[in-house]
Design an enzyme around this catalytic site. Sequence first.
Site, PDB file in Angstrom:
ATOM      1  N   TYR A   1       0.854  -1.181   0.000  1.00 33.36           N
ATOM      2  CA  TYR A   1       0.000   0.000   0.000  1.00 33.36           C
ATOM      3  C   TYR A   1       0.897   1.242   0.000  1.00 33.36           C
ATOM      4  O   TYR A   1       1.332   1.730   1.035  1.00 33.36           O
ATOM      5  CB  TYR A   1      -0.894  -0.015   1.238  1.00 33.36           C
ATOM      6  CG  TYR A   1      -2.018   0.987   1.223  1.00 33.36           C
ATOM      7  CD1 TYR A   1      -3.315   0.594   0.928  1.00 33.36           C
ATOM      8  CD2 TYR A   1      -1.797   2.333   1.516  1.00 33.36           C
ATOM      9  CE1 TYR A   1      -4.358   1.515   0.922  1.00 33.36           C
ATOM     10  CE2 TYR A   1      -2.819   3.253   1.504  1.00 33.36           C
ATOM     11  CZ  TYR A   1      -4.096   2.840   1.211  1.00 33.36           C
ATOM     12  OH  TYR A   1      -5.129   3.759   1.198  1.00 33.36           O
TER      13      TYR A   1
ATOM     14  N   TYR B   1      -4.653   5.597  -7.598  1.00 28.46           N
ATOM     15  CA  TYR B   1      -4.889   5.453  -6.160  1.00 28.46           C
ATOM     16  C   TYR B   1      -6.283   4.884  -5.932  1.00 28.46           C
ATOM     17  O   TYR B   1      -7.265   5.594  -5.868  1.00 28.46           O
ATOM     18  CB  TYR B   1      -4.757   6.813  -5.471  1.00 28.46           C
ATOM     19  CG  TYR B   1      -4.925   6.751  -3.965  1.00 28.46           C
ATOM     20  CD1 TYR B   1      -4.142   5.904  -3.196  1.00 28.46           C
ATOM     21  CD2 TYR B   1      -5.851   7.566  -3.317  1.00 28.46           C
ATOM     22  CE1 TYR B   1      -4.280   5.861  -1.821  1.00 28.46           C
ATOM     23  CE2 TYR B   1      -5.984   7.530  -1.938  1.00 28.46           C
ATOM     24  CZ  TYR B   1      -5.200   6.678  -1.190  1.00 28.46           C
ATOM     25  OH  TYR B   1      -5.341   6.627   0.169  1.00 28.46           O
TER      26      TYR B   1
END
Length: 372
Positions: free
Chosen positions: A274, A324
């Site tokens: 992440y 994203y």
Amino acid sequence: MKGKVAVVGVGHTAYGAFPDRDEYSLAAEAFTRALEDSGLRKADVDGLAICRIPEYTRMGETLGLNPRWTMQFPPHGRMSGMGILEAAAAIATGQASTIAMLYANIGRSRRVRYGGDEIPSVWDRWGYTSPGAAYAMMFQRHMHLYGTTTRQLGAVPVAIRNHACLNPDAVMRKPITLDDHEASRPIVAPLRLFDYCLINDGAVCLILTARERAADLRKSPVVIAGHGGYDGLATSAILGYDHDCFYDHVRHAGQQSYDVAGVKREDVDALMVYDNFSPAVLFALEGLGFCERGESGPFVESGAISLGGLIPVNTDGGHLSNSYLQGWALNVEAVRQIRGEAGARQIADCKVVQYVQGTPCSRSIIYTAGDC
């Protein structure tokens, strides 16, 4: 839950700016693509989970679903790992047989900034302007303790951008160099523009079902073989800052997932991190033990996280260059790598992929090929 649930369908929209579309429209497109990918019928789906979509009832109406299990997750990025594990648990315990997981984001066309005056109750009272400020402070500490440099940090966005250049769906496909990274404008020192994730519109869908059922579907199942979690709420719940750079968070979550899956760190063929900010990759590599604590700077500088390196990271371009989607698209990439569907960025004989989010609430998921 070990090995009982598999991902059988994945789909996503294009990523970019779509001001004429809403979350429901984008999510419906991703769902349609994932359903086609799986070979299932819409009537087979009896579970629905959504994230960053305003209302699950309207989403179900839009799709024409009548699920017996539903879940609406908060919009936080940590929900990608948490959500997938909640859905897997629901299937493993018989609450649903097949669950569609949908994430949609319209942050770019709505000009969402994820900081500043938009969420003052969270950040401004400590003088922060965005979540990136917390990562900037943690990286400053890492520099002070271990001598890590911003040029070493730059090896992260450069490598991940190179991967994005091999992904026809990625938003950012122009190569960058270490000099480009060092010359990019500062955002919160010592982090620069290329250390920050993108903000784009788009949607992702993953379809999960029981492993036994998955064996009869269109494509080889990708099994959720192991999982782990660690919520470091005592030290990092509000600020998103941790004095030890989430080291214990990632270490505990990662080791749990290895133990459950019955694999070793050395068995992992690719790592999906992440990467909301580039220091997150350094912190994850150290916490998982791919390098010693404090040595992630030289490790990434050596090329270890690039395709062909020791542990390729975010082969789709991640948050820094693909889009994203708060971790959800990285899980799609994990599935595609194991299926052998990643095209020019495909890792040879990829059998084990790990997803990790090194945040205040860390999660780790081990995906394996169905025949492992």
